[in-house]
Scaffold this motif. Structure first.
Motif, PDB file in Angstrom:
ATOM      1  N   LEU A   1      44.854  45.008  27.902  1.00  0.00           N
ATOM      2  CA  LEU A   1      43.450  44.648  28.073  1.00  0.00           C
ATOM      3  C   LEU A   1      43.277  43.642  29.206  1.00  0.00           C
ATOM      4  O   LEU A   1      42.297  43.696  29.968  1.00  0.00           O
ATOM      5  CB  LEU A   1      42.893  44.082  26.766  1.00  0.00           C
TER       6      LEU A   1
ATOM      7  N   THR B   1      41.088  44.253  32.618  1.00  0.00           N
ATOM      8  CA  THR B   1      40.072  43.316  33.081  1.00  0.00           C
ATOM      9  C   THR B   1      40.295  42.934  34.532  1.00  0.00           C
ATOM     10  O   THR B   1      39.346  42.885  35.321  1.00  0.00           O
ATOM     11  CB  THR B   1      40.083  42.045  32.210  1.00  0.00           C
TER      12      THR B   1
ATOM     13  N   LEU C   1      31.321  46.135  31.145  1.00  0.00           N
ATOM     14  CA  LEU C   1      32.463  46.323  30.241  1.00  0.00           C
ATOM     15  C   LEU C   1      33.610  45.377  30.588  1.00  0.00           C
ATOM     16  O   LEU C   1      34.294  44.860  29.698  1.00  0.00           O
ATOM     17  CB  LEU C   1      32.946  47.771  30.308  1.00  0.00           C
TER      18      LEU C   1
ATOM     19  N   ILE D   1      35.271  42.826  27.883  1.00  0.00           N
ATOM     20  CA  ILE D   1      36.693  42.844  27.520  1.00  0.00           C
ATOM     21  C   ILE D   1      37.334  41.488  27.810  1.00  0.00           C
ATOM     22  O   ILE D   1      38.117  40.967  27.007  1.00  0.00           O
ATOM     23  CB  ILE D   1      37.436  43.949  28.293  1.00  0.00           C
ATOM     24  N   TRP D   2      36.970  40.896  28.935  1.00  0.00           N
ATOM     25  CA  TRP D   2      37.544  39.597  29.307  1.00  0.00           C
ATOM     26  C   TRP D   2      37.219  38.533  28.260  1.00  0.00           C
ATOM     27  O   TRP D   2      38.089  37.743  27.880  1.00  0.00           O
ATOM     28  CB  TRP D   2      37.032  39.180  30.669  1.00  0.00           C
TER      29      TRP D   2
END
Length: 292
Positions: free
Chosen positions: A9, A13, A226, A230-231
């Motif tokens: 993830l 990012t 997005l 996610i970050w």
């Protein structure tokens, strides 16, 4: 969250952040869309994506009220939105004449410099190693801007530095908020209104292009909306040291993507200045947060 999932993830990012530079550069170099329209479409698309995420999290309940800035889970404020707008607008106009790698390096350097210098203003102190790192990073930025055959246009470079300062201010103002995604959604909505006003003022210069609009929507909905969501899910699981240092990869990823997708060369000047800026910042942030 497993270590492998966290790493993936985080990588996604960073690719999103680098993707913003690539998509903007592609749109402004390979299509006829103007910078103001790109900014507006990006912010509107990002706002819609973030609001959908907030709606989904709250089971699609609530009524948007931009004036009051509140919905179930949606916040933000006008000062932060102004910083976000300045970042996005200056970013787009700067990339008319900047290469992907140089643009990302100037942006990242300005963001980190803003946050480090703000810390100094508030009373933080640097040791000898950190001072050397800060001076090295600043020397790298000065070298980028110094006149030469490979130097970027000064006006565009200054715009990108202003974009980085604005993003640094936005990041500082957002520290410690309880719901970063909801705050960002509200700020994107407000910034989109400001950008629409800018597009109205520059209506005579408006040029729309189907592919350019697609790039702008991808930049807004995917690599911005997005990407930020996610970050914010990843950051709480990273130490401040790791959160700061993983971002060192963004200019490198952007430069490589510029070579692959925009056919831009990697010059010796870019390599040396990148090493100075990123290495100098690493000396500051790595040492600064070793106890975290």
């Amino acid at each position: 969250m497993s270590a492998i999932r966290l790493a993936l993830l985080t990588l996604v990012t960073m690719l999103c952040f680098a993707g913003n530079s690539v998509l903007c550069r592609l749109a402004l170099r390979q299509t006829s869309i103007d910078a103001a329209s790109f900014t507006t479409v990006r912010l509107v698309s990002g706002a819609l994506m973030l609001v959908l995420l907030v709606y989904g999290r709250h089971h699609f309940r609530g009524v948007v009220s931009v004036a009051s800035g509140r919905m179930n889970g949606l916040g933000g404020n006008w000062l932060s939105a102004l910083a976000l707008f300045v970042y996005a607008a200056a970013f787009s106009f700067a990339y008319h004449k900047l290469s992907t790698g140089i643009g990302a390096l100037l942006l990242f350097g300005a963001v980190q410099a803003t946050m480090i210098l703000t810390g100094l203003w508030l009373g933080e102190r640097l040791n000898t190693r950190q001072v050397i790192g800060l001076l090295l990073a600043l020397a790298g930025l000065v070298t980028i801007l110094s006149p030469s055959l490979e130097a970027p246009p000064l006006g565009s470079a200054l715009l990108m530095l202003a974009s980085g300062v604005a993003w640094g201010v936005y990041s500082l103002r957002g520290r410690g908020v309880a719901d970063p995604t909801g705050e960002t959604a509200g700020n994107f909505l407000r910034a989109a209104l400001m950008s629409a006003l800018l597009s109205g003022v520059l209506l005579a210069q408006q040029q729309l292009d189907t592919l350019g609009l697609l790039y702008a929507m991808l930049s807004g909905a995917v690599t911005s909306g997005l990407g930020y969501a996610i970050w914010y899910a990843v950051v709480p699981r990273l130490t401040r040291t790791r959160a700061a240092t993983v971002q060192l990869s963004v200019p490198v990823l952007a430069a490589l993507a510029g070579v692959l997708f925009v056919q831009e060369p990697i010059t010796l000047r870019l390599l040396l200045t990148s090493a100075a800026v990123l290495g100098g910042i690493a000396l500051v942030v790595l040492n600064k947060h070793t106890a975290v």
